[in-house]
Scaffold this motif. Structure first.
Motif, PDB file in Angstrom:
ATOM      1  N   GLY A 239      77.640 -22.246 -27.667  1.00  0.00           N
ATOM      2  CA  GLY A 239      78.940 -22.298 -26.982  1.00  0.00           C
ATOM      3  C   GLY A 239      79.189 -23.564 -26.203  1.00  0.00           C
ATOM      4  N   ALA A 240      78.288 -24.533 -26.292  1.00  0.00           N
ATOM      5  CA  ALA A 240      78.464 -25.850 -25.662  1.00  0.00           C
ATOM      6  C   ALA A 240      78.649 -25.761 -24.149  1.00  0.00           C
ATOM      7  CB  ALA A 240      79.640 -26.590 -26.288  1.00  0.00           C
ATOM      8  N   SER A 241      77.789 -24.969 -23.491  1.00  0.00           N
ATOM      9  CA  SER A 241      77.864 -24.845 -22.037  1.00  0.00           C
ATOM     10  C   SER A 241      76.596 -25.385 -21.400  1.00  0.00           C
ATOM     11  CB  SER A 241      78.075 -23.381 -21.627  1.00  0.00           C
ATOM     12  OG  SER A 241      77.978 -23.255 -20.220  1.00  0.00           O
ATOM     13  N   GLU A 242      76.718 -26.520 -20.713  1.00  0.00           N
ATOM     14  CA  GLU A 242      75.575 -27.097 -20.018  1.00  0.00           C
ATOM     15  C   GLU A 242      75.142 -26.209 -18.857  1.00  0.00           C
ATOM     16  OE1 GLU A 242      73.740 -29.685 -20.816  1.00  0.00           O
ATOM     17  OE2 GLU A 242      74.955 -29.929 -22.630  1.00  0.00           O
TER      18      GLU A 242
ATOM     19  N   ILE B  77      81.679 -18.924 -12.941  1.00  0.00           N
ATOM     20  CA  ILE B  77      82.839 -19.571 -12.324  1.00  0.00           C
ATOM     21  C   ILE B  77      83.036 -20.978 -12.886  1.00  0.00           C
ATOM     22  CG2 ILE B  77      83.753 -20.485 -10.158  1.00  0.00           C
ATOM     23  CD1 ILE B  77      82.357 -18.137  -8.742  1.00  0.00           C
ATOM     24  N   GLY B  78      81.932 -21.725 -13.007  1.00  0.00           N
ATOM     25  CA  GLY B  78      82.020 -23.079 -13.556  1.00  0.00           C
ATOM     26  C   GLY B  78      82.508 -23.087 -14.990  1.00  0.00           C
TER      27      GLY B  78
ATOM     28  N   ILE C 166      83.746 -29.389 -14.730  1.00  0.00           N
ATOM     29  CA  ILE C 166      83.266 -28.356 -13.804  1.00  0.00           C
ATOM     30  C   ILE C 166      81.990 -27.720 -14.331  1.00  0.00           C
ATOM     31  CG2 ILE C 166      83.806 -26.096 -12.794  1.00  0.00           C
ATOM     32  CD1 ILE C 166      86.666 -26.940 -12.557  1.00  0.00           C
ATOM     33  N   ASP C 167      81.885 -27.593 -15.667  1.00  0.00           N
ATOM     34  CA  ASP C 167      80.683 -27.028 -16.274  1.00  0.00           C
ATOM     35  C   ASP C 167      79.465 -27.886 -15.948  1.00  0.00           C
ATOM     36  OD1 ASP C 167      79.389 -25.093 -18.126  1.00  0.00           O
ATOM     37  OD2 ASP C 167      79.102 -26.859 -19.380  1.00  0.00           O
ATOM     38  N   THR C 168      79.613 -29.197 -16.051  1.00  0.00           N
ATOM     39  CA  THR C 168      78.511 -30.122 -15.751  1.00  0.00           C
ATOM     40  C   THR C 168      78.175 -30.110 -14.262  1.00  0.00           C
ATOM     41  OG1 THR C 168      79.226 -31.562 -17.565  1.00  0.00           O
ATOM     42  CG2 THR C 168      77.713 -32.509 -15.951  1.00  0.00           C
ATOM     43  N   ILE C 169      79.217 -30.051 -13.425  1.00  0.00           N
ATOM     44  CA  ILE C 169      78.995 -29.996 -11.974  1.00  0.00           C
ATOM     45  C   ILE C 169      78.234 -28.726 -11.599  1.00  0.00           C
ATOM     46  CG2 ILE C 169      80.137 -29.777  -9.739  1.00  0.00           C
ATOM     47  CD1 ILE C 169      82.374 -31.564 -10.838  1.00  0.00           C
ATOM     48  N   THR C 170      78.588 -27.609 -12.243  1.00  0.00           N
ATOM     49  CA  THR C 170      77.886 -26.353 -11.982  1.00  0.00           C
ATOM     50  C   THR C 170      76.419 -26.460 -12.387  1.00  0.00           C
ATOM     51  OG1 THR C 170      79.935 -25.125 -12.383  1.00  0.00           O
ATOM     52  CG2 THR C 170      77.884 -23.875 -12.407  1.00  0.00           C
ATOM     53  N   ALA C 171      76.147 -27.124 -13.528  1.00  0.00           N
ATOM     54  CA  ALA C 171      74.760 -27.339 -13.951  1.00  0.00           C
ATOM     55  C   ALA C 171      74.001 -28.149 -12.897  1.00  0.00           C
ATOM     56  CB  ALA C 171      74.730 -28.062 -15.298  1.00  0.00           C
TER      57      ALA C 171
END
Length: 302
Positions: free
Chosen positions: A35-38, A167-168, A179-184
């Motif tokens: 799903g391409a989620s870091e 949430i990210g 936001i996904d990368t920031i959450t990681a």
């Protein structure tokens, strides 16, 4: 001994954590990659460190159950602490790896938004980890195990991490992929923070640090024991869940051996009522009141 029985029961919590982390980390890493989620992949890596930490706790619980021998006359209870120390280093290494990858992601942003499925996986993981947290917390209270209690709080931390991950991902899905990368990145910092906390707690225990509040509480109880005149010295150290307490008190110097011994037994009972996992050594000294020299106000002879 009740302590060793509790250690065996504590293994249930460690096994439950290991099984849960194995399943969740596999799902998160697979779905996160597809799903391409870091963020979800970072959460999955976080769970892999939790597997190692739970195995370390399990090994520590097993070794701690070995009875005292000629080389370990106080037993092997500190094996839990050593295992936690090893686990903290492993968690720190993984956390730094996730942190580096996240920083690279900030400099080389990916425009593809993660799949919405990854958010649902993170939410489901949070629910599962909260259930495991409640189980281990109840078990830790039942058997009075600090190790299982620490594992429970780690479970709760993982549930919160998964909520943050969800949430990210939602933010990334709705048009803000960074936001996904920031959450990681935040997950990596949380892993490092947890590793440092576990490391510090283990070091404190291995260097014989003792809780100041425990000292104050037990000191008040000892002073209130009938026959104790003064508490001269109090020393304590922790071996896993067992406390070793050394106390020096003064008593009436005209008491016989039997009466003095009764006071030592009452001190031991008082401390073990407060914490039954204590071994207490009491040293008795005669109380000698120092009388200051009389002041006769005489002038010196010239």
């Amino acid at each position: 001994m009740e302590l060793y029985t509790n250690l065996r029961q504590g293994e249930k919590g460690a096994w439950l954590s290991i099984a849960t982390y194995l399943v969740l980390s596999s799902i998160k890493l697979t779905i996160g990659y597809i799903g391409a989620s870091e963020a979800l992949k970072a959460d999955g890596l976080n769970n892999t460190t939790d597997i190692i930490a739970s195995i370390a706790v399990l090994i520590g619980l097993r070794i701690a159950q070995i009875p005292p021998d000629s080389n370990h006359q106080y037993g092997h209870l500190r094996a839990e602490t050593v295992a936690s120390l090893v686990a903290s280093f492993i968690m720190l290494i993984v956390g730094l790896q996730v942190l580096i990858n996240s920083i690279k992601g900030l400099w080389e942003p990916v425009s593809t938004a993660p799949s919405l499925v990854t958010a649902y996986v993170a939410i489901g993981s949070a629910v599962v980890m909260y259930i495991v947290y409640r189980y281990n917390l109840a078990l830790s209270k039942k058997i009075k195990s600090a190790a299982v209690k620490a594992a429970a709080y780690d479970n709760r931390s993982d549930a919160l991490v998964s909520i943050g991950t969800a949430i990210g991902i939602f933010g990334a899905v709705f048009g803000f992929p960074i936001i996904d990368t920031i959450t990681a990145l935040l997950v990596a910092l949380l892993i490092i923070k947890t590793a440092i906390e576990i490391f510090w707690e283990a070091v404190q225990s291995l260097t014989d640090a003792f809780n100041i509040e425990e000292v104050e509480t037990l000191s008040v109880l000892i002073r209130n024991v009938d026959g104790v005149i003064e508490l001269l010295d109090f020393k304590g150290r922790a071996h896993g869940n067992m406390y070793f307490i050394d106390v020096t008190v003064t008593v009436d110097p005209y008491l016989n051996v039997f009466e003095s011994h009764r006071i030592t037994e009452e001190i031991e009972k008082t401390i073990t009522r407060e914490n039954r996992f204590c071994q207490v050594l009491v040293h008795i000294e005669p109380h000698i009141e120092i009388i200051p020299p009389a002041n006769d106000n005489k002038s010196p002879t010239k």
